[in-house]
Design an enzyme around this catalytic site. Structure first.
Site, PDB file in Angstrom:
ATOM      1  N   LYS A  35       0.838  -1.200   0.000  1.00 33.92           N
ATOM      2  CA  LYS A  35       0.000   0.000   0.000  1.00 33.92           C
ATOM      3  C   LYS A  35       0.875   1.254   0.000  1.00 33.92           C
ATOM      4  O   LYS A  35       2.076   1.183   0.285  1.00 33.92           O
ATOM      5  CB  LYS A  35      -0.933  -0.005   1.220  1.00 33.92           C
ATOM      6  CG  LYS A  35      -0.219  -0.134   2.549  1.00 33.92           C
ATOM      7  CD  LYS A  35      -1.193  -0.333   3.691  1.00 33.92           C
ATOM      8  CE  LYS A  35      -0.435  -0.465   5.011  1.00 33.92           C
ATOM      9  NZ  LYS A  35      -1.354  -0.568   6.158  1.00 33.92           N
ATOM     10  N   ARG A 133     -10.644  -0.043  15.456  1.00 36.91           N
ATOM     11  CA  ARG A 133     -10.597   0.792  14.260  1.00 36.91           C
ATOM     12  C   ARG A 133     -11.607   0.285  13.233  1.00 36.91           C
ATOM     13  O   ARG A 133     -12.523   1.000  12.854  1.00 36.91           O
ATOM     14  CB  ARG A 133      -9.166   0.808  13.697  1.00 36.91           C
ATOM     15  CG  ARG A 133      -8.935   1.812  12.607  1.00 36.91           C
ATOM     16  CD  ARG A 133      -7.454   1.910  12.272  1.00 36.91           C
ATOM     17  NE  ARG A 133      -6.884   0.657  11.754  1.00 36.91           N
ATOM     18  CZ  ARG A 133      -5.613   0.542  11.368  1.00 36.91           C
ATOM     19  NH1 ARG A 133      -4.788   1.576  11.478  1.00 36.91           N
ATOM     20  NH2 ARG A 133      -5.163  -0.610  10.906  1.00 36.91           N
ATOM     21  N   TYR A 261      16.761  29.402   9.055  1.00 38.64           N
ATOM     22  CA  TYR A 261      15.528  30.074   9.464  1.00 38.64           C
ATOM     23  C   TYR A 261      15.377  30.089  10.978  1.00 38.64           C
ATOM     24  O   TYR A 261      15.651  29.100  11.658  1.00 38.64           O
ATOM     25  CB  TYR A 261      14.316  29.358   8.866  1.00 38.64           C
ATOM     26  CG  TYR A 261      14.122  29.595   7.392  1.00 38.64           C
ATOM     27  CD1 TYR A 261      13.900  30.874   6.894  1.00 38.64           C
ATOM     28  CD2 TYR A 261      14.157  28.530   6.497  1.00 38.64           C
ATOM     29  CE1 TYR A 261      13.716  31.095   5.538  1.00 38.64           C
ATOM     30  CE2 TYR A 261      13.970  28.731   5.132  1.00 38.64           C
ATOM     31  CZ  TYR A 261      13.749  30.018   4.664  1.00 38.64           C
ATOM     32  OH  TYR A 261      13.562  30.223   3.324  1.00 38.64           O
ATOM     33  N   MET A 315      13.042  23.908   2.677  1.00 38.45           N
ATOM     34  CA  MET A 315      12.381  23.143   1.626  1.00 38.45           C
ATOM     35  C   MET A 315      13.374  22.453   0.705  1.00 38.45           C
ATOM     36  O   MET A 315      13.144  21.324   0.261  1.00 38.45           O
ATOM     37  CB  MET A 315      11.468  24.051   0.801  1.00 38.45           C
ATOM     38  CG  MET A 315      10.648  23.300  -0.244  1.00 38.45           C
ATOM     39  SD  MET A 315       9.592  24.381  -1.234  1.00 38.45           S
ATOM     40  CE  MET A 315       8.408  24.930  -0.005  1.00 38.45           C
TER      41      MET A 315
END
Length: 374
Positions: A35, A133, A261, A315
């Site tokens: 998956k 679930r 940053y 990024m």
């Protein structure tokens, strides 16, 4: 050209599959979980290495369609089941087996019986044993199973561990007991030929008495550890994915200089700072803490150098501390994660630095890095 790339080792994938096959009894079949595009590895790249699996498990019909288009003609199971009556009919046409975990799906199965020789005559009946679930409760399971058997279906009872990665967690014994009691009752009261599947990767390794008829390995196929406190190396698993980039800039900075940053990192001594052409736009996690590191390989050298990641991940770039690397060069290879036996951090180590799991990092790698299949 920007050098960020993913290297996929198909031999490692086959090795890990063989580890599963060697662990379970000869009578137990293996449903390899692919998956989320084979946990981010790319199903088209992985399919040839998984040819010895007895079947594949996917999350949804769209994934199954793609795998059929790639030529897989063996068992294919929809782990979340189908989402509509129309999709049930489509899954029959594509010869996909399905998990059934709620009453609507039962009705769709009764409304549209597959041909007698179709693999879809086998359905996977989901029991909620404590994951809470998906799945039927124990007191409603018998009636559901009886209706499906009466209609002509063969059943595989299935459930899912909530804490298999922590073998001593008390819920494991409770789930196993709930599952085995339900299986015994179904075999006695509905159909003695009902099969069973309980174990995911961690269950395969930790609960060998519960392998039953099918196991469902996932993360261990890709060389990441499914067991709390046990490394993939200790389990003899090999990483399938290696993530690499290169140094794009090198600077000397003085004590007191901030990097990146938010100026989160401030050098407490003069250091050599390297900039690597990788970031969260490629799938490297933004939230790594101060324990994250990379491996720098210099041209012509067999050994590598362990370098801390400094400052915030951007990024497209990260900064690393190259102070202890002799004569680093722009263009030098940087391993973000890969094979610890080759000096790289494992994906599980970086995941720990990011306060997450190897599963998530593998699935979050973006399409921007180039792919190379070995």
């Amino acid at each position: 050209m920007r050098s960020a790339s993913i290297i996929l080792d198909s031999k490692a994938l086959t090795h890990n599959l063989n580890c599963v096959i060697d662990t379970v009894p000869d009578t137990t079949k293996v449903l390899a979980m692919v998956k989320a595009d084979a946990y981010g590895h790319g199903i088209a790249h992985c399919l040839p290495a998984l040819k010895d699996a007895d079947g594949l498990g996917v999350a949804c019909f769209t994934e199954a369609q793609h795998i059929r288009e790639l030529g897989w003609d063996k068992i294919l199971v929809l782990i979340e089941g189908v989402f509509s009556e129309t999709e049930w009919q489509q899954s029959i046409e594509a010869q996909c087996q399905s998990i059934i975990h709620h009453q609507d799906q039962v009705q769709w199965a009764l409304n549209h019986l597959p041909p007698e020789n179709s693999p879809c005559r086998t359905v996977w009946l989901k029991l909620n044993t404590g994951m809470n679930r998906l799945g039927f409760e124990s007191d409603e399971l018998g009636d559901v199973a009886q209706s499906l058997v009466d209609a002509g279906y063969e059943l595989i009872l299935t459930s899912h561990f909530a804490n298999a990665d922590a073998p001593n967690h008390p819920s494991n014994a409770k789930q196993i007991d709930t599952f085995t009691q339900a299986l015994q009752q179904l075999r006695e009261q509905v159909d003695p030929s009902i099969k069973a599947s309980l174990c995911n990767s961690a269950g395969i390794l930790n609960f060998k008495a519960c392998h039953f008829d099918w196991v469902r390995p996932g993360i261990m196929l890709y060389g990441s550890s499914p067991v709390e406190g046990v490394s993939a190396q200790m389990l003899k698993l090999k990483p399938v994915m290696s993530f690499k980039a290169s140094l794009m800039a090198i600077h000397n900075i003085a004590a007191g200089t901030s990097v990146g940053y938010g100026s989160r990192f401030v050098a407490n001594r003069p250091i050599v700072k390297g900039i690597v052409s990788i970031g969260y736009g490629d799938g490297y996690p933004r939230v790594v803490d101060g324990s994250a590191w990379v491996s720098v390989q210099l041209a012509g050298e067999h050994s590598s150098y362990k370098c801390p990641v400094i400052g915030r991940v951007a990024m497209d770039m990260i900064a690393i501390d190259l102070t202890d690397v002799p004569n680093p060069k722009v263009g030098s290879q940087v391993m973000l994660w890969g094979d610890p036996e080759l000096g790289a951090p494992s994906v599980d180590e970086i995941a720990e630095s990011a306060h997450t799991l190897g599963y998530e990092l593998l699935c979050r790698v973006t399409q921007r890095p180039l792919r190379e299949v070995l």
